[in-house]
Every structure is written in C-alpha cells, then in structure tokens.
Scaffold this motif. Structure first.
Motif, PDB file in Angstrom:
ATOM      1  N   GLY A   1       0.808  -1.228   0.000  1.00 30.39           N
ATOM      2  CA  GLY A   1       0.000   0.000   0.000  1.00 30.39           C
ATOM      3  C   GLY A   1       0.837   1.272   0.000  1.00 30.39           C
ATOM      4  N   LEU A   2       2.174   1.120   0.037  1.00 29.13           N
ATOM      5  CA  LEU A   2       3.043   2.292   0.191  1.00 29.13           C
ATOM      6  C   LEU A   2       2.984   3.279  -0.987  1.00 29.13           C
ATOM      7  N   PRO A   3       3.140   2.819  -2.242  1.00 25.24           N
ATOM      8  CA  PRO A   3       3.155   3.799  -3.338  1.00 25.24           C
ATOM      9  C   PRO A   3       1.879   4.646  -3.404  1.00 25.24           C
ATOM     10  N   GLU A   4       0.740   3.993  -3.175  1.00 21.33           N
ATOM     11  CA  GLU A   4      -0.538   4.719  -3.209  1.00 21.33           C
ATOM     12  C   GLU A   4      -0.648   5.730  -2.069  1.00 21.33           C
ATOM     13  N   ALA A   5      -0.196   5.299  -0.889  1.00 21.55           N
ATOM     14  CA  ALA A   5      -0.262   6.190   0.286  1.00 21.55           C
ATOM     15  C   ALA A   5       0.650   7.402   0.091  1.00 21.55           C
ATOM     16  N   ILE A   6       1.804   7.181  -0.533  1.00 20.32           N
ATOM     17  CA  ILE A   6       2.735   8.288  -0.813  1.00 20.32           C
ATOM     18  C   ILE A   6       2.044   9.313  -1.725  1.00 20.32           C
TER      19      ILE A   6
ATOM     20  N   ILE B   1      -1.964   3.987   5.536  1.00 23.06           N
ATOM     21  CA  ILE B   1      -2.065   2.727   4.775  1.00 23.06           C
ATOM     22  C   ILE B   1      -3.070   1.790   5.458  1.00 23.06           C
ATOM     23  N   VAL B   2      -2.939   1.665   6.779  1.00 25.67           N
ATOM     24  CA  VAL B   2      -3.810   0.736   7.521  1.00 25.67           C
ATOM     25  C   VAL B   2      -5.267   1.211   7.490  1.00 25.67           C
ATOM     26  N   ALA B   3      -5.467   2.524   7.633  1.00 28.11           N
ATOM     27  CA  ALA B   3      -6.833   3.049   7.696  1.00 28.11           C
ATOM     28  C   ALA B   3      -7.524   3.008   6.330  1.00 28.11           C
ATOM     29  N   ASN B   4      -6.766   3.249   5.261  1.00 27.48           N
ATOM     30  CA  ASN B   4      -7.386   3.394   3.941  1.00 27.48           C
ATOM     31  C   ASN B   4      -7.256   2.160   3.056  1.00 27.48           C
ATOM     32  N   HIS B   5      -6.730   1.095   3.646  1.00 24.20           N
ATOM     33  CA  HIS B   5      -6.506  -0.090   2.838  1.00 24.20           C
ATOM     34  C   HIS B   5      -7.834  -0.799   2.560  1.00 24.20           C
ATOM     35  N   ALA B   6      -8.141  -0.969   1.295  1.00 23.35           N
ATOM     36  CA  ALA B   6      -9.394  -1.657   0.947  1.00 23.35           C
ATOM     37  C   ALA B   6      -9.216  -3.147   1.209  1.00 23.35           C
ATOM     38  N   GLY B   7     -10.309  -3.823   1.457  1.00 23.77           N
ATOM     39  CA  GLY B   7     -10.206  -5.269   1.710  1.00 23.77           C
ATOM     40  C   GLY B   7      -9.824  -5.519   3.156  1.00 23.77           C
ATOM     41  N   ASP B   8      -9.675  -6.779   3.499  1.00 33.00           N
ATOM     42  CA  ASP B   8      -9.446  -7.050   4.923  1.00 33.00           C
ATOM     43  C   ASP B   8      -8.089  -7.687   5.196  1.00 33.00           C
ATOM     44  N   ASP B   9      -7.111  -7.557   4.258  1.00 28.87           N
ATOM     45  CA  ASP B   9      -5.844  -8.219   4.581  1.00 28.87           C
ATOM     46  C   ASP B   9      -4.984  -7.413   5.559  1.00 28.87           C
ATOM     47  N   LEU B  10      -5.450  -6.210   5.971  1.00 27.39           N
ATOM     48  CA  LEU B  10      -4.774  -5.502   7.067  1.00 27.39           C
ATOM     49  C   LEU B  10      -5.714  -5.340   8.259  1.00 27.39           C
TER      50      LEU B  10
END
Length: 349
Positions: free
Chosen positions: A73-78, A219-228
């Motif tokens: 999720g890093l590139p998107e969060a950046i 990243i954790v808050a905006n991550h779609a899906g449930d893998d985090l």
C-alpha cells in the motif's frame, strides 16, 4: 537540470538522483524494491551502496507476510500524502540562510493569516506574554525571537498533516503529534546544550523523525479489503509493525517531499544508528534519537515504553550528556510545551 541515474544495489533498478550529496553520503530510497540506499558523490560521479547493517526489506517482509501486505500500500499512500506546506519549506530555506533577517521572516509569516494569528496568540500567552498586549506581527516576532517564530511556524504547518478523519486513529494521531512536538522541542534544547550549529534544523528533524508513522496509519486506515484488518483490530500488533517499519516509511515520505537530506537520515537512522551513511551526521541522529527517548520518558510517548535509563543510552553517551543536562531539558517541560500544543494542534489547523 541534469538528473543522473544510478543502479540500486539491491535490485539493479535505475534510481533517479534527486539530492546532491555535496561530498557527504546521503540516504535515498529505491521506488522499485523500496529499500534505503546510500548515495555517494565523488566530484562528478555517483555511486550507490547498501546501508551498513541493513537487510533487504523483501527478505524481512516476505511474500504474504503482514509486512509485505503493508508495503504493497506504500506507493498509493505516498501519492495521497498532503504536500508539505510551502511556508514550511520556505522557513527551512530561511533558517539556513545566514543573511536572513527578522523582516524577511515577518513577511513570510504574513502570507499565511492562520499562522500569523497563532503567532500573535503565542506572543500574548502566559509563557511569553509581557506587561503589554501585542497587537501586530512585528511586535510578536520581536518578543518571541526568530528561533521561536520559525519553530512555531514549522509546528503549525506540520500539525496539519496529523489531522485524521478516521475515529479509530484519532487518539493515536494525537499521541503521535504530542510526541513529535515534544521531540522537536527536546532536540532543539539538546542542540543548544551541545553547541550544534543549527538548533532550528534539529527542531524540524525532531518534528519529522516519526512522520513514517503517519504514512503507516494512512495505509492501515485506507486499505481496501481485509488483509490488514488484524492491524486495525490489534493495538499490540499495530505497535509491533510501527516499530519495524515506520523508519523506512519516514525515509520514503521525506524523499517524496524532496526535503534536505538530514531529515531523511534522522527519520531512518534514529532507529538504525548503524546505518548512518557518513559519520558527520552522527551528532544530529543521536540528538533526535535522545530527544525522542526524553519525550517518551516524560510521558509524551506513543505506544508502550520500557522504563529507559536516559543517561546510559548510546545517544546520551555519544553526546556527552550528564544527569544535570538531561534534567535541565526535562524541567518544566510540560509548561514549555503547553503554549506550543495549544497553537499547533491539528484540530485547530
């Protein structure tokens, strides 16, 4: 201008050189494998190497692991990161300029009315207030002095980055912001005690040393899906991941903002002192590392902290800090920080 390319020592991808090391080695990141890279400049030629004691992040965060999922999720969060406010960057340039005057500082602050009003409020606060009430910015600047002004502007501008909508992370972000401000204040004080040439630069280094945690929460808050999802539901697990990854994420953030190299070095190396790319950066990194520990020990921490003996920490030893010097930084810390917390809180931004 010409931007040379170098080859990443981890994955051989091309890295665009965006910082000029000026004969001192600096840290960059590889956008391809996400690893930190030491960049050296020898006159006209550049070379890249693996930082001392650093393991390839792809081996640490192996495929399918929580770390690997987080880094995906890093590139998107950046890309989602707010731009560092222009006033922050201009103040940074100003404090590095030996010719800078109080007038140029007043003119700069005047361009942001929200910040100008907060500076006035600070000048009239119990901590700084004189017998007369100050009504104009020039008077406020004269009362507070250039260093307090530039530090406060940085604090207010950076506070805006900590305003987080997700209620699950609101308290964490608030704790993190208090830690950042306390660390900045302590780094500035240590720099004055140890006669470092630029205490204001150390204030900003203290302010930004944990910026990777902001990115991590995003990243954790905006991550779609449930893998985090397990990170959102387990504070202990989240704290462990924060410890392991925030320094690398901090380096990515500072690189993204194209800030001067010392801020990336402090963000990464305050938890990886062995990776300092050149010994001339050591005092700065130890100052930030000790400032962060003092903030933790004084109740401005994030997460849980073992009871640390500040005096026996490697950073206190390196800087030659005594019990008396450490106590002088901690005395009245709450009173000194209160006006800064008030004017620079993200909620007020």
């Amino acid at each position: 201008g010409f931007t040379p390319m170098i080859e990443c020592p981890f994955c051989t991808a091309n890295i665009q050189v965006s910082v000029r090391p000026e004969q001192r080695a600096v840290l960059m990141v590889c956008a391809s494998c996400l690893n930190p890279v030491v960049l050296r400049c020898d006159g006209a030629s550049f070379s890249a190497e693996v930082p001392r004691g650093v393991q390839d992040i792809r081996q640490v965060a192996q495929e399918g692991s929580l770390g690997a999922r987080l880094l995906r999720g890093l590139p998107e969060a950046i890309d989602r990161l707010p731009i560092l406010p222009e006033i922050s960057q201009r103040i940074m340039a100003l404090i590095r300029d030996p010719e800078a005057s109080m007038d140029s500082l007043v003119d700069l602050v005047n361009q942001d009315q929200v910040i100008a009003l907060k500076i006035l409020k600070l000048a009239n606060s119990a901590m700084y207030g004189g017998l007369t009430q100050i009504k104009d910015l020039r008077g406020a600047c004269a009362r507070l002095g250039m260093r307090t002004i530039s530090n406060t502007v940085q604090a207010i501008a950076n506070g805006r980055l900590y305003s987080f909508k997700d209620p699950r992370f609101k308290q964490m972000m608030s704790d993190l912001w208090r830690h950042a401000l306390a660390s900045a204040h302590c780094a500035n004080e240590i720099a004055i005690l140890t006669a470092e040439p630029n205490p204001d630069v150390l204030f900003v280094a203290g302010l930004t040393h944990d910026i990777g945690q902001v990115l991590l929460f995003d990243i954790v808050a905006n991550h779609a899906g449930d893998d985090l999802a397990e990170l959102r539901n387990s504070p202990e697990l989240l704290e462990e991941v924060v410890k392991g990854y925030h320094a690398l994420l901090g380096l990515h953030t500072v690189n993204h903002w194209a800030l001067p190299p010392e801020f990336g070095i402090c963000a990464y190396c305050h938890t990886h002192i062995q990776a300092v790319p050149d010994d001339s950066w050591l005092n700065m990194v130890h100052t930030v590392s000790l400032a962060s520990a003092i903030a933790d020990a004084s109740g401005y921490g994030f997460g849980t902290h073992e009871d640390i003996s500040l005096l026996s920490s490697p950073s206190a030893k390196h800087l030659g800090m005594t019990d008396i010097k450490l106590a002088s930084i901690r005395v009245d810390l709450e009173d000194k920080l209160a006006p800064l917390f008030e004017v620079a809180s993200p909620e007020a931004a």
